[in-house]
Design an enzyme around this catalytic site. Structure first.
Site, PDB file in Angstrom:
ATOM      1  N   LEU A  33      22.180  30.661 -56.097  1.00  9.79           N
ATOM      2  CA  LEU A  33      21.378  30.319 -57.275  1.00  9.79           C
ATOM      3  C   LEU A  33      21.638  28.897 -57.769  1.00  9.79           C
ATOM      4  CD1 LEU A  33      21.781  33.693 -59.230  1.00  9.79           C
ATOM      5  CD2 LEU A  33      19.927  32.996 -57.688  1.00  9.79           C
ATOM      6  N   HIS A  37      16.323  28.512 -60.114  1.00  8.56           N
ATOM      7  CA  HIS A  37      16.335  29.953 -60.390  1.00  8.56           C
ATOM      8  C   HIS A  37      16.585  30.211 -61.881  1.00  8.56           C
ATOM      9  CE1 HIS A  37      17.813  30.033 -56.042  1.00  8.56           C
ATOM     10  NE2 HIS A  37      16.741  30.800 -55.988  1.00  8.56           N
ATOM     11  N   GLY A 149       8.490  30.866 -58.812  1.00  7.47           N
ATOM     12  CA  GLY A 149       8.517  29.410 -58.927  1.00  7.47           C
ATOM     13  C   GLY A 149       7.403  28.744 -58.149  1.00  7.47           C
ATOM     14  N   GLN A 150       6.854  27.685 -58.734  1.00  7.85           N
ATOM     15  CA  GLN A 150       5.799  26.933 -58.042  1.00  7.85           C
ATOM     16  C   GLN A 150       6.348  26.111 -56.888  1.00  7.85           C
ATOM     17  OE1 GLN A 150       3.886  24.896 -61.256  1.00  7.85           O
ATOM     18  NE2 GLN A 150       2.404  26.541 -61.532  1.00  7.85           N
ATOM     19  N   LYS A 151       7.657  26.061 -56.775  1.00  7.73           N
ATOM     20  CA  LYS A 151       8.256  25.413 -55.592  1.00  7.73           C
ATOM     21  C   LYS A 151       7.680  26.060 -54.330  1.00  7.73           C
ATOM     22  CE  LYS A 151      11.785  24.207 -52.746  1.00  7.73           C
ATOM     23  NZ  LYS A 151      12.314  25.367 -52.082  1.00  7.73           N
ATOM     24  N   GLN A 155       3.563  30.990 -51.633  1.00 11.46           N
ATOM     25  CA  GLN A 155       4.162  32.326 -51.782  1.00 11.46           C
ATOM     26  C   GLN A 155       3.635  33.032 -53.040  1.00 11.46           C
ATOM     27  OE1 GLN A 155       8.441  33.456 -50.867  1.00 11.46           O
ATOM     28  NE2 GLN A 155       8.596  33.042 -53.036  1.00 11.46           N
ATOM     29  N   SER A 188      18.018  26.488 -52.382  1.00 12.82           N
ATOM     30  CA  SER A 188      19.290  27.016 -51.864  1.00 12.82           C
ATOM     31  C   SER A 188      19.657  26.319 -50.560  1.00 12.82           C
ATOM     32  CB  SER A 188      19.174  28.521 -51.624  1.00 12.82           C
ATOM     33  OG  SER A 188      18.759  29.157 -52.806  1.00 12.82           O
TER      34      SER A 188
HETATM   35  P1  AMP Z   1      14.505  32.035 -53.413  1.00 14.59           P
HETATM   36  O1  AMP Z   1      15.876  32.457 -53.836  1.00 14.59           O
HETATM   37  O2  AMP Z   1      14.472  30.730 -52.706  1.00 14.59           O
HETATM   38  O3  AMP Z   1      13.762  33.146 -52.705  1.00 14.59           O
HETATM   39  O4  AMP Z   1      13.708  31.778 -54.759  1.00 14.59           O
HETATM   40  C1  AMP Z   1      13.588  32.749 -55.761  1.00 14.59           C
HETATM   41  C2  AMP Z   1      12.574  32.281 -56.766  1.00 14.59           C
HETATM   42  O5  AMP Z   1      13.027  31.062 -57.360  1.00 14.59           O
HETATM   43  C3  AMP Z   1      11.207  31.991 -56.149  1.00 14.59           C
HETATM   44  O6  AMP Z   1      10.186  32.430 -57.027  1.00 14.59           O
HETATM   45  C4  AMP Z   1      11.212  30.494 -56.026  1.00 14.59           C
HETATM   46  O7  AMP Z   1       9.925  29.909 -56.023  1.00 14.59           O
HETATM   47  C5  AMP Z   1      11.997  30.095 -57.253  1.00 14.59           C
HETATM   48  N1  AMP Z   1      12.563  28.751 -57.075  1.00 14.59           N
HETATM   49  C6  AMP Z   1      13.354  28.333 -56.069  1.00 14.59           C
HETATM   50  N2  AMP Z   1      13.616  27.011 -56.210  1.00 14.59           N
HETATM   51  C7  AMP Z   1      12.960  26.602 -57.316  1.00 14.59           C
HETATM   52  C8  AMP Z   1      12.814  25.339 -57.976  1.00 14.59           C
HETATM   53  N3  AMP Z   1      13.394  24.231 -57.518  1.00 14.59           N
HETATM   54  N4  AMP Z   1      12.063  25.291 -59.099  1.00 14.59           N
HETATM   55  C9  AMP Z   1      11.449  26.416 -59.566  1.00 14.59           C
HETATM   56  N5  AMP Z   1      11.547  27.630 -58.987  1.00 14.59           N
HETATM   57  C10 AMP Z   1      12.284  27.722 -57.876  1.00 14.59           C
END
Ligand code: AMP
Length: 282
Positions: A33, A37, A149-151, A155, A188
């Site tokens: 995290l 996150h 997240g819009q990152k 998805q 991550s």
């Molecule tokens: P992940 O652990 O990578 O599967 O991400 C979990 C959630 O966190 C997903 O909805 C991602 O889009 C969001 N997330 C990851 N990195 C970012 C970021 N830099 N900014 C905003 N949301 C993020």
């Protein structure tokens, strides 16, 4: 903060809360995290009576098994962060709990063209894996609000499609992309970059900004080619840099001011896959 490892236990607990008609915000993650996150968790905490965070590194969504095996796992730190953020419930299932019958995925989903563009075409099977784990998690947690997240721009669309296909009650709340001071999109996977590669990685966002700032003066193809050349010189290999309509996700050949546009990119640096995106207006 209450921690559950078994879906049956968290379901029993949530059943009690649902009877009280609590609003439940859910933040699914794969752990390791970071502040990106945390931003989702803060949004959920501000708007819901209960915030649930799951940590599960979903093997089904990794089309590249090496990427799966190297995915960073930092559970101790994650739990400390979740406790600091005062998250109410943490769900930490193991693979057997989520997929009792093992692989392959129990179901396939009609994701339409989302599977044939960008992340869909570059990572075959990835979005089927995402849809599958989200289907299972959403049935376990049954949140009122789902924080994404819009990152991971594409998805969000995949999960909205899943919600529509399965007629699930969750409302998606999209959270803005959070960046490091350098501009690098928090991820991550950044944990796998050494200090010098992290510096280099910020050039991706610089490249997207360069396209954004010069959109009125030059064609997308010209700008894209010069960004690709610069990134390649710095050691990146490029998967894609595309311009798209951000409502329909239709790929655009050139800037079109009648549309709300977004740049989306995926690159490799030192074998690590990084994605980023940038809206061209507002
Ligand atoms: P992940 O652990 O990578 O599967 O991400 C979990 C959630 O966190 C997903 O909805 C991602 O889009 C969001 N997330 C990851 N990195 C970012 C970021 N830099 N900014 C905003 N949301 C993020």
């Amino acid at each position: 903060m209450i921690l559950f490892k078994k879906s049956i236990d968290i379901q029993k607990y949530l059943e009690l809360l649902r009877r009280k008609s609590y609003s439940i915000g859910f933040v699914p993650t794969m752990g390791a995290l970071h502040e990106g996150h945390a931003s989702l968790m803060r949004l959920s905490k501000a708007a819901n009576e209960i915030t649930i965070v799951s940590i599960f590194v979903n093997p089904l969504q990794f089309n590249d098994k090496t990427d799966y095996l190297k995915y960073p796992v930092t559970i101790e730190n994650d739990l400390m962060m979740l406790s600091r953020l005062d998250v109410d419930v943490v769900f930490l299932p193991d693979e057997k709990d989520i997929y009792p019958d093992g692989e392959p995925a129990p179901k396939t989903y009609d994701l339409g063209s989302l599977e044939t563009i960008m992340e869909g075409s570059s990572r075959p099977g990835h979005f089927q894996g995402v849809a599958c784990v989200m289907d299972i998690l959403l049935h376990i947690v049954s949140p009122t609000h789902l924080y994404l997240g819009q990152k991971d721009f594409q998805q969000v669309r995949v999960i909205q499609r899943l919600i529509d296909l399965e007629n699930l009650p969750a409302k998606i709340i999209e959270a803005p992309l959070i960046r490091e001071r350098s501009g690098l999109a928090m991820s991550s996977r950044n944990e796998r970059l050494d200090a010098s590669a992290r510096k280099t990685a910020a050039l991706l966002f610089e490249g997207l900004q360069y396209i954004q700032h010069n959109a009125d003066a030059q064609s997308f193809a010209t700008l894209k080619n010069s960004v690709i050349a610069k990134l390649q010189q710095a050691g990146f290999s490029i998967d894609y840099i595309v311009l798209a309509d951000r409502d329909s996700l239709e790929i655009l050949d050139d800037f079109d001011n009648t549309k709300r546009m977004i740049l989306l990119a995926a690159v490799f640096l030192n074998g690590i896959r990084l994605i980023d995106n940038l809206r061209l207006d507002g």
